[in-house]
Design an enzyme around this catalytic site. Structure first.
Site, PDB file in Angstrom:
ATOM      1  CB  SER A   1      47.405  45.633  29.244  1.00 18.99           C
ATOM      2  OG  SER A   1      48.079  45.519  28.017  1.00 18.99           O
TER       3      SER A   1
ATOM      4  CG  HIS B   1      45.097  48.704  25.425  1.00 19.66           C
ATOM      5  ND1 HIS B   1      44.728  47.377  25.503  1.00 19.66           N
ATOM      6  CD2 HIS B   1      46.225  48.827  26.164  1.00 19.66           C
ATOM      7  CE1 HIS B   1      45.602  46.733  26.252  1.00 19.66           C
ATOM      8  NE2 HIS B   1      46.524  47.596  26.668  1.00 19.66           N
TER       9      HIS B   1
ATOM     10  CG  ASP C   1      42.702  46.814  23.029  1.00 19.85           C
ATOM     11  OD1 ASP C   1      43.759  47.271  22.562  1.00 19.85           O
ATOM     12  OD2 ASP C   1      42.626  46.346  24.184  1.00 19.85           O
TER      13      ASP C   1
END
Length: 221
Positions: free
Chosen positions: A116, A201, A170
């Site tokens: 991320s 995610h 996601d």
């Protein structure tokens, strides 16, 4: 001053380093449990370094202070990453890479990974490398600055292979942004291995297995 880190070594006198950057609001402990799932018996000894991002206010979360590699100032992926924070984090990553060189691990035996926000910094740092690393790992992430940043990559940086993986549901960083970033890297000369998984995610078991296969080839080379 160097960032504080969590470290694990898989054997004595590690010859390789994996520098792994966590996501927003987490810390260096977040991915430490992945080491025994990822590492294979025949690999050389590795040093895993998991730094803690600085604590800073994050605009998109109402200014709440949390560990973050940069401030997120909006929803538009072209401009959401605060440039000054990205620059600061890239410098901090470079300082950690320099420490690994001082400890005897050259860039050619260092892999830079991130999830991320951490993956965004891994890509931003990787694109500037004059001395290529052994590879870049970008999990559930995107390239901050997009095509303009990709076009400005250092000519030597394209020697770094990239493992790019994303969940197709996601909700935090929609998969199309990850895929677009992977395609941008390919267009400017990077060798990208793209993976897409039925997940949100997060990280899944098949992703860890595929990353292990990719690392197997890097370590053998």
């Amino acid at each position: 001053m160097l960032l504080e880190c969590v470290e694990q070594e898989t054997g004595p006198a590690p010859a390789w380093t994996v520098l792994w950057l966590h996501g927003l609001g987490a810390d260096g402990n977040d991915f430490a449990p992945i080491v025994p799932e990822l590492v294979r018996r025949h690999w050389p000894a590795l040093r895993f370094v998991f730094p803690h991002a600085p604590v800073r206010p994050v605009t998109i979360n109402g200014g709440m202070r949390m560990r973050a590699w940069y401030d997120i100032v909006g929803m538009d992926f072209a401009t959401r990453a605060e440039a000054e924070g990205v620059e600061e984090s890239v410098r901090q990553v470079e300082a950690l890479l320099a420490r690994e060189a001082e400890r005897g691990t050259p860039p050619s035996r260092i892999l830079l990974a991130g999830f991320s926000q951490g993956g965004a910094i891994a890509l931003a740092a990787g694109l500037r490398r004059r001395e290529p690393l052994a590879g870049l790992v970008a999990l559930s992430t995107y390239l901050p600055g997009g095509a303009a940043v990709a076009a400005q990559r250092h000519p030597n940086a394209v020697a770094q292979p990239v493992f790019f993986a994303h969940g197709d549901s996601d909700p935090v960083i929609p998969v199309q942004y990850g895929q677009a970033s992977a395609q941008m890297l390919e267009r400017v000369g990077f060798e990208v291995e793209w993976h897409r998984y039925p997940m949100a995610h997060q990280v899944c078991a098949q992703e860890i297995a595929d990353l292990g296969d990719w690392l197997d080839r890097r370590l053998a080379a």
